[in-house]
Scaffold this active site. Sequence first.
Site, PDB file in Angstrom:
ATOM      1  N   HIS A 159      33.774  40.301  49.533  1.00  9.65           N
ATOM      2  CA  HIS A 159      33.606  38.864  49.332  1.00  9.65           C
ATOM      3  C   HIS A 159      33.080  38.163  50.572  1.00  9.65           C
ATOM      4  O   HIS A 159      32.389  37.147  50.475  1.00  9.65           O
ATOM      5  CB  HIS A 159      34.890  38.251  48.789  1.00  9.65           C
ATOM      6  CG  HIS A 159      35.068  38.604  47.359  1.00  9.65           C
ATOM      7  ND1 HIS A 159      35.788  39.703  46.958  1.00  9.65           N
ATOM      8  CD2 HIS A 159      34.531  38.053  46.235  1.00  9.65           C
ATOM      9  CE1 HIS A 159      35.718  39.799  45.641  1.00  9.65           C
ATOM     10  NE2 HIS A 159      34.963  38.824  45.177  1.00  9.65           N
TER      11      HIS A 159
ATOM     12  N   ARG B  84      32.920  30.474  41.449  1.00 11.37           N
ATOM     13  CA  ARG B  84      34.107  31.226  41.904  1.00 11.37           C
ATOM     14  C   ARG B  84      35.163  30.216  42.354  1.00 11.37           C
ATOM     15  O   ARG B  84      35.271  29.881  43.529  1.00 11.37           O
ATOM     16  CB  ARG B  84      33.736  32.158  43.058  1.00 11.37           C
ATOM     17  CG  ARG B  84      32.880  33.348  42.668  1.00 11.37           C
ATOM     18  CD  ARG B  84      32.680  34.282  43.865  1.00 11.37           C
ATOM     19  NE  ARG B  84      32.214  35.598  43.483  1.00 11.37           N
ATOM     20  CZ  ARG B  84      30.944  35.983  43.502  1.00 11.37           C
ATOM     21  NH1 ARG B  84      29.998  35.144  43.868  1.00 11.37           N
ATOM     22  NH2 ARG B  84      30.619  37.216  43.156  1.00 11.37           N
TER      23      ARG B  84
ATOM     24  N   ARG C 122      34.851  30.071  36.546  1.00 13.73           N
ATOM     25  CA  ARG C 122      35.738  31.226  36.412  1.00 13.73           C
ATOM     26  C   ARG C 122      37.110  30.850  36.948  1.00 13.73           C
ATOM     27  O   ARG C 122      37.215  30.236  38.015  1.00 13.73           O
ATOM     28  CB  ARG C 122      35.203  32.420  37.203  1.00 13.73           C
ATOM     29  CG  ARG C 122      36.137  33.605  37.083  1.00 13.73           C
ATOM     30  CD  ARG C 122      35.637  34.814  37.801  1.00 13.73           C
ATOM     31  NE  ARG C 122      35.670  34.635  39.240  1.00 13.73           N
ATOM     32  CZ  ARG C 122      35.202  35.536  40.091  1.00 13.73           C
ATOM     33  NH1 ARG C 122      34.647  36.643  39.650  1.00 13.73           N
ATOM     34  NH2 ARG C 122      35.262  35.339  41.382  1.00 13.73           N
TER      35      ARG C 122
ATOM     36  N   GLU D  13      34.744  43.713  33.984  1.00 17.94           N
ATOM     37  CA  GLU D  13      34.813  44.151  35.380  1.00 17.94           C
ATOM     38  C   GLU D  13      35.544  45.472  35.558  1.00 17.94           C
ATOM     39  O   GLU D  13      35.520  46.052  36.641  1.00 17.94           O
ATOM     40  CB  GLU D  13      35.555  43.111  36.226  1.00 17.94           C
ATOM     41  CG  GLU D  13      34.936  41.746  36.191  1.00 17.94           C
ATOM     42  CD  GLU D  13      35.476  40.852  37.268  1.00 17.94           C
ATOM     43  OE1 GLU D  13      34.840  40.767  38.325  1.00 17.94           O
ATOM     44  OE2 GLU D  13      36.528  40.228  37.052  1.00 17.94           O
TER      45      GLU D  13
ATOM     46  N   ASN E 231      30.045  43.998  40.540  1.00 15.63           N
ATOM     47  CA  ASN E 231      30.681  44.329  41.830  1.00 15.63           C
ATOM     48  C   ASN E 231      31.987  45.077  41.584  1.00 15.63           C
ATOM     49  O   ASN E 231      32.261  46.110  42.190  1.00 15.63           O
ATOM     50  CB  ASN E 231      30.991  43.059  42.628  1.00 15.63           C
ATOM     51  CG  ASN E 231      29.772  42.195  42.817  1.00 15.63           C
ATOM     52  OD1 ASN E 231      28.660  42.700  42.763  1.00 15.63           O
ATOM     53  ND2 ASN E 231      29.966  40.912  43.023  1.00 15.63           N
TER      54      ASN E 231
ATOM     55  N   ARG F 257      35.223  48.271  47.256  1.00 12.13           N
ATOM     56  CA  ARG F 257      33.969  47.587  47.586  1.00 12.13           C
ATOM     57  C   ARG F 257      33.972  47.000  48.990  1.00 12.13           C
ATOM     58  O   ARG F 257      32.928  46.654  49.530  1.00 12.13           O
ATOM     59  CB  ARG F 257      33.672  46.488  46.548  1.00 12.13           C
ATOM     60  CG  ARG F 257      34.734  45.434  46.478  1.00 12.13           C
ATOM     61  CD  ARG F 257      34.594  44.572  45.239  1.00 12.13           C
ATOM     62  NE  ARG F 257      33.807  43.380  45.471  1.00 12.13           N
ATOM     63  CZ  ARG F 257      33.761  42.347  44.636  1.00 12.13           C
ATOM     64  NH1 ARG F 257      34.437  42.382  43.492  1.00 12.13           N
ATOM     65  NH2 ARG F 257      33.045  41.294  44.909  1.00 12.13           N
TER      66      ARG F 257
ATOM     67  N   CYS G 156      26.663  38.833  36.385  1.00 12.04           N
ATOM     68  CA  CYS G 156      26.839  37.881  37.491  1.00 12.04           C
ATOM     69  C   CYS G 156      27.257  38.572  38.781  1.00 12.04           C
ATOM     70  O   CYS G 156      27.547  37.918  39.778  1.00 12.04           O
ATOM     71  CB  CYS G 156      27.856  36.803  37.117  1.00 12.04           C
ATOM     72  SG  CYS G 156      29.506  37.454  36.823  1.00 12.04           S
TER      73      CYS G 156
HETATM   74  C1  PEP Z   1      31.957  40.871  40.175  1.00 16.18           C
HETATM   75  O1  PEP Z   1      32.997  41.525  40.294  1.00 16.18           O
HETATM   76  O2  PEP Z   1      30.838  41.378  39.974  1.00 16.18           O
HETATM   77  C2  PEP Z   1      31.996  39.398  40.263  1.00 16.18           C
HETATM   78  C3  PEP Z   1      30.958  38.667  40.002  1.00 16.18           C
HETATM   79  O3  PEP Z   1      33.161  38.842  40.689  1.00 16.18           O
HETATM   80  P1  PEP Z   1      33.613  38.850  42.226  1.00 16.18           P
HETATM   81  O4  PEP Z   1      32.471  39.390  43.042  1.00 16.18           O
HETATM   82  O5  PEP Z   1      33.968  37.471  42.606  1.00 16.18           O
HETATM   83  O6  PEP Z   1      34.791  39.774  42.209  1.00 16.18           O
HETATM   84 MG    MG Z   2      34.866  40.516  40.274  1.00 20.00          MG
END
Ligand code: PEP
Ligand code: MG
Length: 585
Positions: A209, A316, A353, A452, A475, A486, A523
Amino acid sequence: MTFAVHGLAVARGIAIGRAVLVASSRVDVAHYFIQPEQIPAEIERVRQGRNAVVEELQRLQTDMPADAPHELTALLDVHLMLLQDEALTGGVKHWITERLYNAEWALTTQLEVIARQFDEMEDEYLRERKADLEQVVERILRYMKGVASPVAPPASSPRRKTQQDLLLDDTVDVPLVLVAHDLSPADMLQFKQSVFAGFVTDVGGKTSHTAIVARSMDIPAVVGARAASQLVRQDDWVIIDGDAGVIIVDPSPIILAEYGFRQRQTELERERLSRLRHTPAVTIDGHRIELLANIEQPGDAVGAVRAGAVGVGLFRSEFLFMGRTGNLPGEDEQYRAYREALDGMQGLPVTIRTIDVGADKPLDNKVHKDTHLNPALGLRAIRWSLADPAMFRTQLRAVLRAAAHGKVNLLFPMLAHTNEIHQTLAQVDLARAELDARGEPYGPIQLGAMIEVPAAALMVRTFLRYFDFLSIGTNDLIQYTLAIDRADEAVAHLYDPVHPAVLRLVADVIAEGERQGKSVCVCGETAGDVSMTRLLLGLGLRSFSMHPAQILAVKQEILRADTRKLVPWALQVLDGEEPAALLAS
Ligand code: PEP
Ligand code: MG
């Protein structure tokens, strides 16, 4: 001497500037710029903190029993001496006065400077005094935590210098690049308004993030640069090559000239792309593609419209909740924030979200200090919301109320179980009933789920029974499909957006959405990656949500694409064992 440090490229472009090191401290400290008129007050805060610690140590000395070990009294003497040393106090004043750092930041920066001097000492005894210094600084910081600190003011933004200026003069007003071991997303957010021309962190993956916020700031950034914060020194000249994921420290004039040239090329490319702003995103064979923006704060909406987004595909909302030391935003405050985003979008739809904290998005400023065993698999996102229904419904009511003023979609992160879907929808009904009971107006909303976790992708049909639309968070989908954290640079090489298993899940969700006539968006960061645009189009994706800065480059790819050719090719990629190789073909 010129040297390079390699990391992961997360935000494109070239930045050239002097390094500002954010030292990591065991005490959480805020980093922000003060206004010039606050300089005396900040210096006074440090002075008070230091004096309080001096008094405390002197009291300890006085109260020391006569039979106390000699080492203890000697240690207190050392601490008192360090506290009164001009190197510490003078240095802190320098950072506050010359750089406008807040008091805590100035203290930790000076600690870093002196600590390095200790590291270089030949004498082992003197080298070990570094730990004493760290202890006294921590004492001051802890004391200052209890002393009211002014609210971080908006940072000033000095004029960005051109490369020419930069080579000609070397005054305080040169671009600054931030180098840190790690930065929390909340820290990054604070820096969003600030003067930095680029970022480097030792840790972090491409879709951590912190990296995402860096990308949203549209300035060059490199993460996972391992020892960068140890190798780079305060005020070193640094080039950040955000395309290659390399930082060059102390560059020679020839290298500087080369990167200056590349910087100008990037600017020209941006100018060229900006002409596409008003061009509709339509493929050669006539498919209209929806290009939406990912935002972190309501104020980002303005940039989204400027970049030509036709709506917000992912707000977000958790960034409204971060860095507030437990004091969460109430219903009215959230309602105002969502309305501000709607107003900023000038009538275009906004997908909000619900809060997604946990894992590498802690609520406060701490970096990865989650005490849970495995935070990415723990109480995160919708699980966190369902564990605190009152907090959750506060957010739902705020969103529903905002929906009376514009087109709002509501998106839920990280759902995996049917019973989570039931509980979530029940909370929405309850929130509506609460507003009805209050006689408060609210608007209609479309409900969507993020895909996700592999479980959600595999049961897409169940999801489509309950939701109006889906949004694939690649992601996390990649993280959970491949079991790769990640945010962990040690396994970043295994984080693969085109792994056959990931592509299969993405393709199936898109296809099922299309079959049922429901919108599916991507997204995650994949949506803004131009090397993925053709493949996603070939898999049937018609809605992409990304940082505003990436929209025009993706649009350019779309304008050149013909889905009639891309569909058979995408199927080939999907069936291949090595999609990456086919993708390059
Ligand atoms: C994702 O997981 O791809 C997403 C868009 O949410 P975040 O990156 O905020 O976890
Ligand atoms: Mg996510």
